[in-house]
Design a protein around this motif. Sequence first.
Motif, PDB file in Angstrom:
ATOM      1  N   THR A 131      23.916  19.573  58.573  1.00 13.63           N
ATOM      2  CA  THR A 131      23.112  20.071  57.454  1.00 13.63           C
ATOM      3  C   THR A 131      23.008  18.992  56.385  1.00 13.63           C
ATOM      4  OG1 THR A 131      23.784  22.363  57.823  1.00 13.63           O
ATOM      5  CG2 THR A 131      22.905  21.817  55.651  1.00 13.63           C
ATOM      6  N   LYS A 132      21.788  18.561  56.099  1.00 14.01           N
ATOM      7  CA  LYS A 132      21.569  17.548  55.082  1.00 14.01           C
ATOM      8  C   LYS A 132      21.532  18.205  53.704  1.00 14.01           C
ATOM      9  CE  LYS A 132      21.219  14.531  58.333  1.00 14.01           C
ATOM     10  NZ  LYS A 132      22.384  13.663  58.625  1.00 14.01           N
ATOM     11  N   ALA A 168      24.773   9.901  43.802  1.00 18.13           N
ATOM     12  CA  ALA A 168      23.782   9.648  44.857  1.00 18.13           C
ATOM     13  C   ALA A 168      24.465   9.384  46.193  1.00 18.13           C
ATOM     14  CB  ALA A 168      22.900   8.467  44.465  1.00 18.13           C
ATOM     15  N   ALA A 169      25.640   8.758  46.159  1.00 16.51           N
ATOM     16  CA  ALA A 169      26.365   8.452  47.390  1.00 16.51           C
ATOM     17  C   ALA A 169      26.788   9.712  48.131  1.00 16.51           C
ATOM     18  CB  ALA A 169      27.590   7.601  47.066  1.00 16.51           C
ATOM     19  N   LYS A 170      26.856  10.836  47.431  1.00 18.63           N
ATOM     20  CA  LYS A 170      27.261  12.104  48.046  1.00 18.63           C
ATOM     21  C   LYS A 170      26.084  12.850  48.668  1.00 18.63           C
ATOM     22  CE  LYS A 170      31.488  11.595  46.504  1.00 18.63           C
ATOM     23  NZ  LYS A 170      32.649  11.412  47.414  1.00 18.63           N
ATOM     24  N   CYS A 171      24.864  12.411  48.388  1.00 19.09           N
ATOM     25  CA  CYS A 171      23.665  13.112  48.842  1.00 19.09           C
ATOM     26  C   CYS A 171      23.103  12.451  50.100  1.00 19.09           C
ATOM     27  CB  CYS A 171      22.600  13.101  47.746  1.00 19.09           C
ATOM     28  SG  CYS A 171      23.097  13.947  46.231  1.00 19.09           S
ATOM     29  N   ASP A 172      22.456  13.250  50.914  1.00 17.38           N
ATOM     30  CA  ASP A 172      21.820  12.709  52.118  1.00 17.38           C
ATOM     31  C   ASP A 172      20.416  12.181  51.841  1.00 17.38           C
ATOM     32  OD1 ASP A 172      23.884  13.272  54.141  1.00 17.38           O
ATOM     33  OD2 ASP A 172      23.506  15.362  53.616  1.00 17.38           O
ATOM     34  N   TRP A 173      19.755  12.747  50.846  1.00 18.21           N
ATOM     35  CA  TRP A 173      18.421  12.312  50.448  1.00 18.21           C
ATOM     36  C   TRP A 173      18.377  12.204  48.931  1.00 18.21           C
ATOM     37  CZ3 TRP A 173      13.752  11.610  53.324  1.00 18.21           C
ATOM     38  CH2 TRP A 173      13.868  11.816  54.701  1.00 18.21           C
ATOM     39  N   ILE A 174      17.504  11.336  48.449  1.00 15.83           N
ATOM     40  CA  ILE A 174      17.181  11.274  47.029  1.00 15.83           C
ATOM     41  C   ILE A 174      15.819  11.918  46.846  1.00 15.83           C
ATOM     42  CG2 ILE A 174      16.815   9.778  45.037  1.00 15.83           C
ATOM     43  CD1 ILE A 174      19.703   9.834  46.156  1.00 15.83           C
ATOM     44  N   ASN A 203      19.934   3.430  48.073  1.00 13.90           N
ATOM     45  CA  ASN A 203      20.083   3.150  49.507  1.00 13.90           C
ATOM     46  C   ASN A 203      20.198   4.415  50.354  1.00 13.90           C
ATOM     47  OD1 ASN A 203      20.071   0.253  49.232  1.00 13.90           O
ATOM     48  ND2 ASN A 203      22.145   0.410  48.414  1.00 13.90           N
ATOM     49  N   LYS A 204      19.385   5.382  50.026  1.00  9.02           N
ATOM     50  CA  LYS A 204      19.276   6.619  50.789  1.00  9.02           C
ATOM     51  C   LYS A 204      17.791   6.892  51.055  1.00  9.02           C
ATOM     52  CE  LYS A 204      23.651   7.806  50.852  1.00  9.02           C
ATOM     53  NZ  LYS A 204      24.214   9.038  50.301  1.00  9.02           N
ATOM     54  N   PRO A 205      17.470   7.679  52.094  1.00  7.42           N
ATOM     55  CA  PRO A 205      16.062   8.034  52.277  1.00  7.42           C
ATOM     56  C   PRO A 205      15.537   8.820  51.076  1.00  7.42           C
ATOM     57  CG  PRO A 205      17.485   9.331  53.717  1.00  7.42           C
ATOM     58  CD  PRO A 205      18.339   8.270  53.117  1.00  7.42           C
ATOM     59  N   VAL A 206      14.262   8.654  50.805  1.00  8.48           N
ATOM     60  CA  VAL A 206      13.653   9.190  49.580  1.00  8.48           C
ATOM     61  C   VAL A 206      12.567  10.203  49.921  1.00  8.48           C
ATOM     62  CG1 VAL A 206      12.326   8.585  47.514  1.00  8.48           C
ATOM     63  CG2 VAL A 206      14.172   7.079  48.303  1.00  8.48           C
ATOM     64  N   MET A 207      12.647  11.362  49.266  1.00  6.88           N
ATOM     65  CA  MET A 207      11.673  12.431  49.466  1.00  6.88           C
ATOM     66  C   MET A 207      11.079  12.834  48.107  1.00  6.88           C
ATOM     67  SD  MET A 207      12.211  16.355  50.902  1.00  6.88           S
ATOM     68  CE  MET A 207      13.073  15.823  52.368  1.00  6.88           C
ATOM     69  N   PRO A 208       9.900  12.305  47.747  1.00  4.53           N
ATOM     70  CA  PRO A 208       9.264  12.759  46.504  1.00  4.53           C
ATOM     71  C   PRO A 208       8.854  14.230  46.604  1.00  4.53           C
ATOM     72  CG  PRO A 208       8.247  10.741  47.349  1.00  4.53           C
ATOM     73  CD  PRO A 208       9.112  11.279  48.434  1.00  4.53           C
ATOM     74  N   TRP A 209       8.983  14.929  45.481  1.00  2.00           N
ATOM     75  CA  TRP A 209       8.521  16.318  45.372  1.00  2.00           C
ATOM     76  C   TRP A 209       7.273  16.343  44.502  1.00  2.00           C
ATOM     77  CZ3 TRP A 209      11.529  21.268  46.017  1.00  2.00           C
ATOM     78  CH2 TRP A 209      12.527  21.123  46.988  1.00  2.00           C
ATOM     79  N   LEU A 210       6.208  16.927  45.041  1.00  2.00           N
ATOM     80  CA  LEU A 210       4.924  16.986  44.347  1.00  2.00           C
ATOM     81  C   LEU A 210       4.642  18.415  43.904  1.00  2.00           C
ATOM     82  CD1 LEU A 210       4.579  15.061  47.152  1.00  2.00           C
ATOM     83  CD2 LEU A 210       2.567  14.402  45.866  1.00  2.00           C
ATOM     84  N   TRP A 211       3.935  18.538  42.798  1.00  2.00           N
ATOM     85  CA  TRP A 211       3.600  19.836  42.220  1.00  2.00           C
ATOM     86  C   TRP A 211       2.099  19.805  41.936  1.00  2.00           C
ATOM     87  CZ3 TRP A 211       6.185  21.652  36.981  1.00  2.00           C
ATOM     88  CH2 TRP A 211       5.854  22.980  36.724  1.00  2.00           C
ATOM     89  N   GLY A 244       7.334   6.934  50.313  1.00  2.00           N
ATOM     90  CA  GLY A 244       8.507   7.734  50.628  1.00  2.00           C
ATOM     91  C   GLY A 244       8.829   7.783  52.115  1.00  2.00           C
ATOM     92  N   ASP A 245       9.897   8.530  52.427  1.00  2.09           N
ATOM     93  CA  ASP A 245      10.331   8.747  53.804  1.00  2.09           C
ATOM     94  C   ASP A 245      10.060  10.179  54.260  1.00  2.09           C
ATOM     95  OD1 ASP A 245      11.625   6.100  54.064  1.00  2.09           O
ATOM     96  OD2 ASP A 245      12.955   6.899  52.519  1.00  2.09           O
TER      97      ASP A 245
END
Length: 290
Positions: A131-132, A168-174, A203-211, A244-245
């Motif tokens: 689970t990410k 951030a090091a504790k998260c799977d995605w930013i 240095n983690k994969p990045v997922m932008p959130w759009l609104w 993004g990723d």
Amino acid sequence: MMHRRDLLAGLAALPASQLLTGLLPDAGVAQAAATPLKKNFVFWECMRWQKGPASLASCGLRRMPIYYEASLITNGEADFKKIDKVIAEIKAKKLPMVTLDVELWNPASIPQREKYIRLIEYVRARVPSSTKLSLYGIMPRPRYHDYVAGGTRLKQRQHENRIAAPLAAKCDWIMPMFHTYQPNRVHWAKFAKVIIAEARQYNKPVMPWLWPQYHERTSPASLRRKFLPGDFFREQLETAYHLGDSLCIWGTRIDVPGTTVKRATWNPKAPWWAQTKAFLRSKNAPVCKL
């Protein structure tokens, strides 16, 4: 490169003052629509509507599980009885991706950053490793006007963002916010480029959130919660894809005089949705009939 007619259309949409100053979008953003298809790029959605579809999976959008502050926090502190219920649900549903939305604390404050770390470590230790887990929108901090202004204002925000690195090091995605605060598209493109650069430094994969609406508090009063023009939202989707990723679309809210905030009524003909379907289709998503 961007097709000539697309570039000209974009220039025509800009205020004359911006054209005169030469403040044009970065070339990388301008070429976003021509970005090659990306492998393993997942499109997510986290939207709630009045009279909306139960699922958008048939259009290529996976549902993002999110847990808000009310299910995690009591009186400004982590509530581990509540969190245990969230953990049980994550395990029961075998969720592959989970977003925790706690915006109450400041990750640039070391004591408050430690609250975040304790929260995510507690969940991480109790859910499957598959689970990410991620925290929504707090790293990098979404300070639109400072990112656009640059200079010492940007440097201060960069300093704050680096203080959040242990979290951030504790998260799977930013998961940076790609929100819209003004109709100025050139400034938004600059903001997007800077906030993604800040996100990448973890240095983690990045997922932008759009609104697909203007921000509810800090946009001009006449624009708050109004839906974006379809072509503007398409630019944002393409930019998120280019930089993004993965990406996630969040929403929605409207103002109803004399009442609390409510969800917008689903409109399958809305320009933002038409452009979203076209965008997804251009990335080999299924033909969407919604």
